[in-house]
Design a protein around this motif. Sequence first.
Motif, short mmCIF file in Angstrom:
data_model
loop_
_atom_site.label_atom_id
_atom_site.label_comp_id
_atom_site.label_asym_id
_atom_site.label_seq_id
_atom_site.Cartn_x
_atom_site.Cartn_y
_atom_site.Cartn_z
N ALA A 378 -83.18 63.60 3.23
CA ALA A 378 -84.50 63.71 2.61
C ALA A 378 -85.00 65.16 2.69
CB ALA A 378 -85.47 62.78 3.30
N VAL A 379 -84.80 65.79 3.82
CA VAL A 379 -85.24 67.19 3.97
C VAL A 379 -84.45 68.09 3.03
CG1 VAL A 379 -85.28 69.17 5.56
CG2 VAL A 379 -86.05 66.92 6.34
N GLU A 380 -83.14 67.83 2.97
CA GLU A 380 -82.28 68.66 2.10
C GLU A 380 -82.78 68.63 0.66
OE1 GLU A 380 -78.16 67.48 2.17
OE2 GLU A 380 -77.87 68.33 0.15
N TYR A 381 -83.05 67.43 0.14
CA TYR A 381 -83.46 67.34 -1.26
C TYR A 381 -84.88 67.84 -1.48
CZ TYR A 381 -79.12 65.65 -2.92
OH TYR A 381 -77.81 65.60 -3.26
N THR A 382 -85.74 67.61 -0.50
CA THR A 382 -87.11 68.10 -0.64
C THR A 382 -87.06 69.62 -0.81
OG1 THR A 382 -87.79 66.33 0.82
CG2 THR A 382 -89.41 68.01 0.39
N GLN A 383 -86.19 70.27 -0.04
CA GLN A 383 -86.09 71.73 -0.15
C GLN A 383 -85.39 72.15 -1.43
OE1 GLN A 383 -84.26 72.72 3.57
NE2 GLN A 383 -86.21 72.69 4.67
N ARG A 384 -84.25 71.51 -1.71
CA ARG A 384 -83.48 71.91 -2.89
C ARG A 384 -84.26 71.79 -4.17
NH1 ARG A 384 -77.51 69.36 -2.73
NH2 ARG A 384 -77.26 70.14 -4.84
N MET A 385 -85.03 70.71 -4.26
CA MET A 385 -85.77 70.46 -5.50
C MET A 385 -87.15 71.10 -5.47
SD MET A 385 -83.65 68.42 -7.13
CE MET A 385 -84.66 67.62 -8.34
N GLY A 386 -87.50 71.71 -4.36
CA GLY A 386 -88.82 72.33 -4.25
C GLY A 386 -89.94 71.30 -4.40
N ILE A 387 -89.78 70.14 -3.74
CA ILE A 387 -90.80 69.09 -3.84
C ILE A 387 -92.00 69.48 -2.98
CG2 ILE A 387 -91.34 66.66 -3.33
CD1 ILE A 387 -88.35 66.08 -3.82
N ARG A 388 -93.16 69.50 -3.61
CA ARG A 388 -94.38 69.88 -2.88
C ARG A 388 -95.04 68.66 -2.29
NH1 ARG A 388 -98.14 74.35 -5.45
NH2 ARG A 388 -99.59 73.10 -4.24
N GLN A 404 -93.36 63.65 -8.22
CA GLN A 404 -92.82 62.29 -8.15
C GLN A 404 -91.51 62.20 -8.94
OE1 GLN A 404 -95.56 59.14 -9.02
NE2 GLN A 404 -97.14 59.98 -7.71
N GLN A 405 -91.48 62.91 -10.05
CA GLN A 405 -90.25 62.89 -10.85
C GLN A 405 -89.10 63.54 -10.11
OE1 GLN A 405 -90.32 63.30 -14.86
NE2 GLN A 405 -92.51 63.50 -15.06
N LYS A 406 -89.42 64.59 -9.37
CA LYS A 406 -88.36 65.25 -8.61
C LYS A 406 -87.82 64.31 -7.53
CE LYS A 406 -90.39 69.83 -9.03
NZ LYS A 406 -90.89 70.93 -8.20
N VAL A 407 -88.69 63.46 -6.99
CA VAL A 407 -88.23 62.49 -5.99
C VAL A 407 -87.26 61.51 -6.64
CG1 VAL A 407 -88.97 60.58 -4.50
CG2 VAL A 407 -90.32 62.68 -4.58
N ALA A 408 -87.62 61.03 -7.85
CA ALA A 408 -86.76 60.09 -8.55
C ALA A 408 -85.39 60.72 -8.82
CB ALA A 408 -87.40 59.67 -9.86
N LEU A 409 -85.41 61.97 -9.17
CA LEU A 409 -84.18 62.69 -9.47
C LEU A 409 -83.33 62.83 -8.20
CD1 LEU A 409 -83.32 64.16 -12.08
CD2 LEU A 409 -84.26 66.24 -11.14
N SER A 410 -84.00 63.18 -7.10
CA SER A 410 -83.29 63.36 -5.82
C SER A 410 -82.59 62.10 -5.39
CB SER A 410 -84.26 63.73 -4.71
OG SER A 410 -84.99 64.86 -5.05
N ARG A 411 -83.27 60.95 -5.63
CA ARG A 411 -82.70 59.69 -5.20
C ARG A 411 -81.29 59.52 -5.77
NH1 ARG A 411 -85.49 54.74 -6.99
NH2 ARG A 411 -87.06 55.69 -5.69
#
Length: 502
Positions: A378-388, A404-411
């Motif tokens: 979760a931390v890796e994707y939050t950083q990679r995708m720049g999720i605020r 929210q869209q970036k979260v869907a993409l990360s999943r």
Amino acid sequence: MHPEVLLSASAITKSYDGVHALNRASFELRAGEVHALIGENGAGKSTLIKIITGALEADEGELRIKGEVISHNSPGLAKARGIAAIYQQPALFPELTVAENITMGLENSRALSRVDWQFRKKRAKDLLARVEADINPDTEASALSMPQQQLAEIARALGAQAEVLILDEPTASLSEKDVTHLFGVLRQLRSEGVGIIYISHRLEELPVIADRVTVLRDGCTVATHSMGEIDRQQLIQLMVGRELSTVFPKRQVAIGSDVLELRGLGCSTNGIHEVNLTIHAGEVVGLAGLVGAGRTELARTIFGLEPADKGEIRLDGRPVRIQSPAEAIKARIAYLPEDRRRHGVIPEMPLDANITLASLERLSRFGSLNFSRERELAVEYTQRMGIRADGIFSPVATLSGGNQQKVALSRWLATGPRILVFDEPTQGIDVGSKSEIHGLMVDLASQGVAILMISSELPEILGMSDRIAVMHKGTIKAIIDRAQATQQRVLDLALGRGGAEC
Ligand SMILES: Nc1ncnc2c1ncn2[C@@H]1O[C@H](COP(=O)(O)OP(=O)(O)OP(=O)(O)O)[C@@H](O)[C@H]1O
Ligand SMILES: [Mg+2]
């Protein structure tokens, strides 16, 4: 103050748990202007709108409508003051007819003592005519297409005598033709003196429709300009606070063996037929076509949501049966649906659970979940995708739309897929994050992932694809190499002209 100021918000502050969503933001709307409101995902645009429409209360600041200071606001009061908002997801009651939706609440304003259906229908008809919508008022709202729903909502706003019309990302899923129509309607309303607030991530639209633009960054207003005095590059700089290359990061990667092959694929439930396509490891195939050409339907069939009943799907040269999403996930196919605000995330669950939801099997051993691995992912994707977000434990409902869209993409990226089907991957995503997502796609391709990317943005299709498959009326009409593709050629094929180039 300008004499025609309809609405002004000054030094508006709103924070959540000490974090500023808006920090002394200001905004002014005049009668007869289209005023664009732009900014990165999470900049505070929707929050400002919610304060104007009375859905949220500001912590500090002053809101004035036609000069009058508003000390108390609520959705009902804002509506009565002539403010109407249209969100990206239309908000009609699906089981009511168009006429009922449009005229709902009119009895109050016209003091009708009983429900006068003839009057209502006539009124709905007139209002629909004003937005040039070819819609029968007796149709149930659920039967309308997305652009029709939007027009019906604008008609409803007109019925309520809106003087301030707010559109939050209205064109994200509209075709060119519908966008042109919508702009025509907006220009008409503008000429009648309506003030329009227009939120969009499509910067190329702004010179076409906006008179002025205000840029938000980190909850602050950084500038307001008239459109004529500013260009796209300057706007981007104001939004992200730095220079940004908007060139597509596409790199040539080695194309490997066949990963996914569709042979004569058809599905009678959604109308796709005779689809032939091969996608290789490392390849990005862009799927172009007009709205309604069957692109999303094809994606849903590949992912087992509407299973094929004709032809076959082959993986690595072997035929497979994909009758459900579970079978697709097992085959390491990932699918990012278009309508992510509804299907992409579970709002009440925290960020970390949302990101790892589709990877649980991979994260578990002997039936128990490896929590620290889950957190890492979760931390890796939050950083990679720049999720605020406030952290990986924040509920996804508290994130801005784009985040929210970036979260869907990360999943889906977190599942380690072999085949990725993206439906409009960067819709609603700000320019900065857009190029990050494109960069990520190239990285995935270089690791051998086969990618099918549906997009309505031709520059994105032309900029990111190795080959372009163009759909028309439920089938792939032509497949062309990136080198041979031009905007015009793809458009012609999408309109059903030319073809037979498979
Ligand atoms: N209920 C909430 N709780 C905590 N934080 C919130 C809440 N609602 C919004 N925020 C935060 O406020 C900030 C601004 O969000 P907002 O939705 O206004 O952004 P936006 O500019 O509309 O972005 P987008 O382009 O992605 O739609 C974001 O950082 C978001 O996480
Ligand atoms: Mg928003």
